[in-house]
Motif scaffolding. Structure first.
Motif, PDB file in Angstrom:
ATOM      1  N   ALA A  67       1.886  -0.504   3.610  1.00  0.00           N
ATOM      2  CA  ALA A  67       2.589   0.896   2.900  1.00  0.00           C
ATOM      3  C   ALA A  67       2.900   0.733   1.497  1.00  0.00           C
ATOM      4  N   ALA A  68       3.327  -0.773   1.365  1.00  0.00           N
ATOM      5  CA  ALA A  68       3.612  -0.828  -0.219  1.00  0.00           C
ATOM      6  C   ALA A  68       2.383  -0.876  -1.037  1.00  0.00           C
ATOM      7  N   ALA A  69       1.232  -1.449  -0.405  1.00  0.00           N
ATOM      8  CA  ALA A  69      -0.117  -1.273  -1.264  1.00  0.00           C
ATOM      9  C   ALA A  69      -0.398  -0.102  -1.410  1.00  0.00           C
ATOM     10  N   SER A  70      -0.262   1.091  -0.452  1.00  0.00           N
ATOM     11  CA  SER A  70      -0.669   2.400  -0.449  1.00  0.00           C
ATOM     12  C   SER A  70       0.383   3.077  -1.691  1.00  0.00           C
ATOM     13  N   VAL A  71       1.638   2.651  -1.739  1.00  0.00           N
ATOM     14  CA  VAL A  71       2.585   3.207  -2.602  1.00  0.00           C
ATOM     15  C   VAL A  71       1.902   2.879  -4.031  1.00  0.00           C
ATOM     16  N   LEU A  72       1.549   1.553  -4.282  1.00  0.00           N
ATOM     17  CA  LEU A  72       0.937   0.885  -5.649  1.00  0.00           C
ATOM     18  C   LEU A  72      -0.340   1.794  -5.849  1.00  0.00           C
ATOM     19  N   ALA A  73      -1.277   1.909  -4.727  1.00  0.00           N
ATOM     20  CA  ALA A  73      -2.548   2.571  -4.872  1.00  0.00           C
ATOM     21  C   ALA A  73      -2.326   3.999  -5.612  1.00  0.00           C
ATOM     22  N   ARG A  74      -1.487   4.546  -5.102  1.00  0.00           N
ATOM     23  CA  ARG A  74      -1.172   6.156  -5.421  1.00  0.00           C
ATOM     24  C   ARG A  74      -0.610   6.176  -6.933  1.00  0.00           C
ATOM     25  N   ARG A  75       0.359   5.261  -7.620  1.00  0.00           N
ATOM     26  CA  ARG A  75       0.700   5.040  -8.608  1.00  0.00           C
ATOM     27  C   ARG A  75      -0.127   4.202  -9.591  1.00  0.00           C
ATOM     28  N   ARG A  76      -1.378   4.157  -9.307  1.00  0.00           N
ATOM     29  CA  ARG A  76      -2.245   3.372 -10.136  1.00  0.00           C
ATOM     30  C   ARG A  76      -2.443   3.991 -11.663  1.00  0.00           C
TER      31      ARG A  76
END
Length: 451
Positions: A255-264
């Motif tokens: 989930a955290a990685a998904s957040v980071l990916a969306r804010r790339r």
């Protein structure tokens, strides 16, 4: 050279032992019988010769003896031929030079010297017994006894004893086969139970009451299976528990990685690259955990049911963005197999994933049969698998030379191990060979799937 089986060796030992015993008894019996009959025949011949010699001596004790008439007066039957040597001349009932010539010179000298003698000879290829009796200083009497009937008796006796020896050897072989058939039944039961255990059925046990002499073996075997089943279940639970425990933090990380990916778009280049690597590793870690859970459950026996394997194969192709036309069904092969759907789906998925990742893409998914066994073959267009690596690649966490030469080496190392485990759960196996024209061909055989 292939070594003979225990049953064959025991049967052969029984047969050889029986043959040697029967042959020894036959030889002893033959020799004793032959010696007894021959000695009796010699005694009979001697008595008859002495009696006939007395008649001839009485017939010659006249002023003008008729030698031939005296010989003809003897009651010798058809098996004895009288011959008289008188004053250097031979006399017989009829002209028979073969008879007088067959009388050995040594025998004549002994009889002429005044001693009776007996000797066995052959006349025209037939056995005979010559008895010599001295009558006077100038006369010796001989009787030639035919032993043809006695020799025929010996031949019949030898044939009968040989037949008996062969029959005894055959009976010994049959007895050995019967003894091993019943004696090896407990070992057969052990082998059957071991095969079931190797296939994942840890409920297989031996009955200690089957054979009192093997109670200790049965009890030890059952105890070993209990301990093995307990240890495997403990290891399986440990792997499953660890995998399940890892899922929760992995989901949080995902989930955290998904957040980071969306804010790339709001990150600098180095941060974006690092976030992408973290996301990729988390995905790989999740796949590893899933494979470990599947591997922990794969040592159980397959729960077979009627499954449309062709449809499962097409679904697997579509999941890997491959055309469903890659699936080919061999002639006279049913689409519905008696297998466990989940395992077959994972076999196909893992083989296709292996072909896409390491083999340059899948070129064919072939479904056929080998007797009552269903056969799944997946061909790829890669460089193939070296012969020395073909057995090793189905091990767990194997990512050696074959993996690195065939692809990027970013898998979990459990995909082909799961294929082998699922095939074994069906009582089958997996192998890899060269595909005609280049590439690798993975072949999964599932016995009993089409019965």
């Amino acid at each position: 050279m292939r070594r003979l089986g225990l049953r064959t060796r025991v049967t052969a030992a029984f047969a050889v032992g029986a043959l040697l015993l029967a042959a020894s008894m036959a030889l002893v019996s033959y020799e004793l019988t032959r010696r007894s009959l021959m000695d009796e025949r010699e005694r009979t011949a001697l008595r008859a010769a002495y009696f006939d010699a007395a008649v001839v001596r009485a017939g010659l004790d006249t002023d003008t003896p008729d030698v031939v008439e005296v010989l003809r007066s003897l009651d010798t039957g058809g098996s004895r031929r009288p011959v008289l040597h008188l004053n250097g001349e031979w006399y017989a009932r009829a002209a028979d030079p073969g008879t007088t010539a067959a009388i050995p010179a040594d025998l004549r000298r002994i009889v002429t010297a005044g001693d009776p003698a007996v000797q066995r000879v052959r006349i025209d290829g037939q056995p005979a017994l010559v008895v010599g009796v001295p009558l006077s200083a100038t006369a010796t009497y001989f009787e030639v006894n035919s032993l043809r009937e006695l020799e025929q008796t010996f031949q019949v006796l030898a044939l009968a004893l040989t037949t008996v020896a062969i029959m005894v050897a055959g009976s010994g072989a049959a007895l050995g086969w019967y003894a091993t058939l019943h004696g090896l039944r407990p070992l057969t039961a052990v082998a059957d139970a071991a095969e079931k255990i190797a296939a994942g059925d840890f409920t297989a046990r031996l009955d200690p009451a089957t054979d009192p002499d093997l109670t200790r073996l049965s009890s030890s075997f059952n105890q070993m299976v209990d301990q093995l089943a307990h240890r495997i279940e403990r290891d399986r639970r440990f792997a499953a528990d660890v995998s399940h425990e890892l899922r929760s933090p992995l989901q949080t990380l995902a989930a955290a990685a998904s957040v980071l990916a969306r804010r790339r778009d709001h990150q600098d280049e180095r941060t974006a690259v690092a976030a992408g690597l973290v996301a990729d590793e988390i995905d790989r870690f999740q796949q590893l955990v899933n494979d470990l859970i599947d591997l922990a459950r794969s040592d159980q026996p397959a729960h077979r049911a009627a499954v449309d394997v062709a449809a499962v194969a097409r679904d697997a192709c579509q999941a890997h963005d491959l055309p469903a036309g890659l699936v080919r069904l061999a002639p006279e092969t049913a689409q519905v197999w008696h297998v466990e759907r989940r395992r077959i789906a994972q076999i196909l998925a893992n083989l296709l994933d292996n072909a896409v990742t390491h083999g340059g893409g899948a070129s064919l998914v072939w479904l056929g049969r080998d007797g009552d066994a269903g056969v799944i073959e997946v061909d790829d267009e890669g460089p193939g698998v070296p012969v020395e690596d073909r057995a090793a690649i189905f091990g767990r966490f194997v990512r050696g030379r074959a993996a690195h030469t065939r692809g990027a080496g970013d898998g979990t190392g459990l995909g082909l191990a799961l294929v082998a485990q699922h095939a074994a759960a069906h009582g089958g196996h997996v192998s890899v060979t060269d595909r005609p024209g280049g590439g690798a061909r993975f072949r999964v055989t599932l016995p009993g799937s089409l019965s």
